[in-house]
Structure formats: structure tokens, C-alpha cells
Write a protein that holds these residues in place. Structure first.
Motif, PDB file in Angstrom:
ATOM      1  N   ALA A  35       0.627  -1.288   0.041  1.00  0.00           N
ATOM      2  CA  ALA A  35       0.047  -0.155  -0.008  1.00  0.00           C
ATOM      3  C   ALA A  35       0.771   1.132   0.034  1.00  0.00           C
ATOM      4  CB  ALA A  35      -1.013  -0.009   1.003  1.00  0.00           C
ATOM      5  N   ALA A  36       1.832   1.225   1.034  1.00  0.00           N
ATOM      6  CA  ALA A  36       2.892   2.394   0.879  1.00  0.00           C
ATOM      7  C   ALA A  36       3.582   2.644  -0.513  1.00  0.00           C
ATOM      8  CB  ALA A  36       3.708   2.281   2.131  1.00  0.00           C
ATOM      9  N   ALA A  37       3.806   1.710  -1.303  1.00  0.00           N
ATOM     10  CA  ALA A  37       4.453   1.918  -2.426  1.00  0.00           C
ATOM     11  C   ALA A  37       3.721   2.530  -3.553  1.00  0.00           C
ATOM     12  CB  ALA A  37       5.080   0.618  -2.989  1.00  0.00           C
ATOM     13  N   GLY A  38       2.262   2.401  -3.204  1.00  0.00           N
ATOM     14  CA  GLY A  38       1.342   2.867  -4.216  1.00  0.00           C
ATOM     15  C   GLY A  38       0.558   1.982  -5.166  1.00  0.00           C
ATOM     16  N   PHE A  39       0.393   0.628  -4.653  1.00  0.00           N
ATOM     17  CA  PHE A  39      -0.385  -0.098  -5.268  1.00  0.00           C
ATOM     18  C   PHE A  39      -1.765  -0.018  -4.871  1.00  0.00           C
ATOM     19  CE2 PHE A  39       3.493  -2.777  -5.699  1.00  0.00           C
ATOM     20  CZ  PHE A  39       3.562  -3.132  -7.182  1.00  0.00           C
ATOM     21  N   ARG A  40      -2.556  -0.201  -5.802  1.00  0.00           N
ATOM     22  CA  ARG A  40      -4.280   0.097  -5.286  1.00  0.00           C
ATOM     23  C   ARG A  40      -4.919  -1.054  -6.176  1.00  0.00           C
ATOM     24  NH1 ARG A  40      -1.637   2.633  -2.506  1.00  0.00           N
ATOM     25  NH2 ARG A  40      -1.784   4.985  -2.093  1.00  0.00           N
ATOM     26  N   ASN A  41      -6.117  -1.655  -5.570  1.00  0.00           N
ATOM     27  CA  ASN A  41      -7.054  -2.403  -6.479  1.00  0.00           C
ATOM     28  C   ASN A  41      -5.920  -3.680  -6.865  1.00  0.00           C
ATOM     29  OD1 ASN A  41      -9.408  -3.336  -7.171  1.00  0.00           O
ATOM     30  ND2 ASN A  41      -9.252  -2.394  -9.357  1.00  0.00           N
ATOM     31  N   TYR A  42      -5.235  -4.053  -5.982  1.00  0.00           N
ATOM     32  CA  TYR A  42      -4.356  -5.182  -6.279  1.00  0.00           C
ATOM     33  C   TYR A  42      -5.087  -6.602  -5.991  1.00  0.00           C
ATOM     34  CZ  TYR A  42       0.634  -7.278  -5.979  1.00  0.00           C
ATOM     35  OH  TYR A  42       1.650  -7.984  -6.283  1.00  0.00           O
ATOM     36  N   ALA A  51       0.504 -17.548 -12.145  1.00  0.00           N
ATOM     37  CA  ALA A  51      -0.182 -16.350 -11.617  1.00  0.00           C
ATOM     38  C   ALA A  51      -0.300 -15.428 -12.315  1.00  0.00           C
ATOM     39  CB  ALA A  51       0.337 -16.353 -10.116  1.00  0.00           C
ATOM     40  N   VAL A  52      -1.597 -14.901 -12.206  1.00  0.00           N
ATOM     41  CA  VAL A  52      -1.498 -13.354 -12.913  1.00  0.00           C
ATOM     42  C   VAL A  52      -2.131 -12.342 -11.672  1.00  0.00           C
ATOM     43  CG1 VAL A  52      -3.048 -12.378 -14.651  1.00  0.00           C
ATOM     44  CG2 VAL A  52      -2.635 -14.780 -14.724  1.00  0.00           C
ATOM     45  N   GLY A  53      -1.286 -11.360 -12.034  1.00  0.00           N
ATOM     46  CA  GLY A  53      -1.738 -10.341 -11.087  1.00  0.00           C
ATOM     47  C   GLY A  53      -2.023  -8.848 -11.702  1.00  0.00           C
ATOM     48  N   TYR A  54      -2.873  -8.196 -11.176  1.00  0.00           N
ATOM     49  CA  TYR A  54      -3.330  -6.884 -11.597  1.00  0.00           C
ATOM     50  C   TYR A  54      -3.159  -6.066 -10.593  1.00  0.00           C
ATOM     51  CZ  TYR A  54      -6.397  -3.042 -12.894  1.00  0.00           C
ATOM     52  OH  TYR A  54      -6.745  -1.879 -13.146  1.00  0.00           O
ATOM     53  N   ALA A  55      -2.753  -4.781 -10.816  1.00  0.00           N
ATOM     54  CA  ALA A  55      -2.653  -3.654  -9.776  1.00  0.00           C
ATOM     55  C   ALA A  55      -2.894  -2.184 -10.466  1.00  0.00           C
ATOM     56  CB  ALA A  55      -1.474  -3.759  -9.052  1.00  0.00           C
ATOM     57  N   GLU A  56      -3.308  -1.393  -9.638  1.00  0.00           N
ATOM     58  CA  GLU A  56      -3.291  -0.247 -10.128  1.00  0.00           C
ATOM     59  C   GLU A  56      -2.215   0.575  -9.471  1.00  0.00           C
ATOM     60  OE1 GLU A  56      -7.452   0.947  -9.498  1.00  0.00           O
ATOM     61  OE2 GLU A  56      -7.977  -0.022 -11.231  1.00  0.00           O
ATOM     62  N   CYS A  57      -1.340   1.389 -10.226  1.00  0.00           N
ATOM     63  CA  CYS A  57      -0.453   1.937  -9.592  1.00  0.00           C
ATOM     64  C   CYS A  57      -0.314   3.550  -9.561  1.00  0.00           C
ATOM     65  CB  CYS A  57       1.216   1.467 -10.299  1.00  0.00           C
ATOM     66  SG  CYS A  57       1.073  -0.147 -10.234  1.00  0.00           S
ATOM     67  N   GLU A  58      -0.173   4.076  -8.487  1.00  0.00           N
ATOM     68  CA  GLU A  58      -0.115   5.526  -8.265  1.00  0.00           C
ATOM     69  C   GLU A  58       1.238   6.054  -7.735  1.00  0.00           C
ATOM     70  OE1 GLU A  58      -3.283   6.617  -5.652  1.00  0.00           O
ATOM     71  OE2 GLU A  58      -4.877   5.948  -7.042  1.00  0.00           O
ATOM     72  N   PRO A  59       1.945   6.634  -8.421  1.00  0.00           N
ATOM     73  CA  PRO A  59       1.303   7.495  -9.757  1.00  0.00           C
ATOM     74  C   PRO A  59       1.592   6.827 -10.977  1.00  0.00           C
ATOM     75  CG  PRO A  59       3.696   8.367  -9.000  1.00  0.00           C
ATOM     76  CD  PRO A  59       3.081   7.401  -8.059  1.00  0.00           C
ATOM     77  N   ASP A  60       2.765   5.767 -11.016  1.00  0.00           N
ATOM     78  CA  ASP A  60       2.889   5.358 -12.033  1.00  0.00           C
ATOM     79  C   ASP A  60       3.682   3.997 -11.870  1.00  0.00           C
ATOM     80  OD1 ASP A  60       5.758   5.658 -12.285  1.00  0.00           O
ATOM     81  OD2 ASP A  60       5.301   7.723 -12.412  1.00  0.00           O
ATOM     82  N   GLU A  62       6.693   2.469 -12.768  1.00  0.00           N
ATOM     83  CA  GLU A  62       8.070   2.751 -12.593  1.00  0.00           C
ATOM     84  C   GLU A  62       8.180   2.977 -11.151  1.00  0.00           C
ATOM     85  OE1 GLU A  62      11.803   4.828 -14.376  1.00  0.00           O
ATOM     86  OE2 GLU A  62      10.020   5.110 -15.382  1.00  0.00           O
ATOM     87  N   THR A  63       7.521   4.202 -10.867  1.00  0.00           N
ATOM     88  CA  THR A  63       7.718   4.721  -9.419  1.00  0.00           C
ATOM     89  C   THR A  63       7.202   4.022  -8.445  1.00  0.00           C
ATOM     90  OG1 THR A  63       7.331   6.866 -10.232  1.00  0.00           O
ATOM     91  CG2 THR A  63       7.131   6.728  -7.885  1.00  0.00           C
ATOM     92  N   VAL A  64       6.118   3.162  -8.536  1.00  0.00           N
ATOM     93  CA  VAL A  64       5.768   2.134  -7.549  1.00  0.00           C
ATOM     94  C   VAL A  64       6.561   0.983  -7.304  1.00  0.00           C
ATOM     95  CG1 VAL A  64       3.886   0.218  -7.000  1.00  0.00           C
ATOM     96  CG2 VAL A  64       3.312   2.742  -7.806  1.00  0.00           C
ATOM     97  N   LEU A  65       7.185   0.388  -8.456  1.00  0.00           N
ATOM     98  CA  LEU A  65       8.303  -0.588  -8.327  1.00  0.00           C
ATOM     99  C   LEU A  65       9.287  -0.214  -7.664  1.00  0.00           C
ATOM    100  CD1 LEU A  65       7.387  -2.635 -11.847  1.00  0.00           C
ATOM    101  CD2 LEU A  65       6.518  -3.163  -9.272  1.00  0.00           C
ATOM    102  N   GLU A  66       9.784   0.964  -8.239  1.00  0.00           N
ATOM    103  CA  GLU A  66      10.999   1.426  -7.461  1.00  0.00           C
ATOM    104  C   GLU A  66      10.784   1.723  -5.987  1.00  0.00           C
ATOM    105  OE1 GLU A  66      12.253   5.182  -9.654  1.00  0.00           O
ATOM    106  OE2 GLU A  66      12.743   3.859 -11.333  1.00  0.00           O
ATOM    107  N   LYS A  67       9.562   2.228  -5.695  1.00  0.00           N
ATOM    108  CA  LYS A  67       9.656   2.318  -4.122  1.00  0.00           C
ATOM    109  C   LYS A  67       9.378   1.129  -3.335  1.00  0.00           C
ATOM    110  CE  LYS A  67       7.112   4.999  -0.645  1.00  0.00           C
ATOM    111  NZ  LYS A  67       5.723   5.977  -0.534  1.00  0.00           N
ATOM    112  N   MET A  68       8.703   0.038  -3.875  1.00  0.00           N
ATOM    113  CA  MET A  68       8.457  -1.232  -3.396  1.00  0.00           C
ATOM    114  C   MET A  68       9.921  -1.980  -3.351  1.00  0.00           C
ATOM    115  SD  MET A  68       6.014  -2.835  -2.355  1.00  0.00           S
ATOM    116  CE  MET A  68       6.199  -4.560  -1.286  1.00  0.00           C
TER     117      MET A  68
END
Length: 111
Positions: A35-42, A51-60, A62-68
């Protein structure tokens, strides 16, 4: 802004039930980091060893994966799944990005 992310994770043969159980018992600190990284509706789905994953990333994405990647719990989680997920030690924990081809935009949507 928000970007959608779809990804695949290849599991080792017969590791599906353990993958499911691990997510039933997900570490609270892992949920907090996601949640802190910016994943939403995961969401995660599984069919056999895929396994198949879906997530909405805020703000984008790249930023979310870098923060994670800055959270220690992310590295511990991936290490704990080394015998479940093929390439768990790889970039982004072995997830394979699936490019978006089409998206239905609803009227009055903010996307």
C-alpha cells in the motif's frame, strides 16, 4: 495519474497450493509496504503454475516498483518464495510485465 499493471508469475510445478496459502497468510508488514508503495486495487489469480496479477499503480508503474524495492520486507518476502516462484530472486521478484492492449473507458470516468 494512475497506470494499470498486469503481470505473470511462473510457479514451480506443484507449488500452487503453497503460493495460495502464503497469500492467505500474507505478512502484515508486506501488505503495508504494498500500500505504501502506491499499489491500489491489487488482485492475484492463479491457474495451475501460472499466477496473474493486476494492480493500479499511483502515480505510475515505474515509481511504484522502485519504491517497493526500497522495502526490506519485499526482499525477505521474495527470498521466502524462492522455492515457490521461478526467478523469485530476479528483478521485481520474477514478475513478467504484460503490456496493455485495450481498456474500456466508462463515461464520466476520471481515467
Amino acid at each position: 495519474m494512475m497506470e494499470r499493471l498486469c503481470f505473470l508469475i511462473h510457479l514451480f510445478e506443484d507449488a500452487g497450493s503453497e503460493y495460495d496459502q502464503r497469500h492467505d497468510d500474507i505478512w502484515p508488514e508486506m501488505e503495508e509496504a504494498v500500500a505504501a508503495a502506491g499499489f491500489r486495487n491489487y488482485s492475484l489469480f492463479r491457474l495451475g503454475e501460472l499466477a496473474v496479477g493486476y494492480a493500479e499503480c499511483e502515480p505510475d508503474i515505474e515509481t511504484v516498483l522502485e519504491k517497493m524495492a526500497t522495502f526490506d520486507v519485499e526482499h525477505k518476502w521474495n527470498a521466502s518464495l524462492i522455492h515457490v516462484i521461478k526467478n523469485a530472486a530476479g528483478e521485481n521478484g520474477g514478475l513478467i510485465n504484460v503490456p496493455e492492449v485495450w481498456h474500456l473507458k466508462m463515461k464520466n470516468s476520471r481515467e
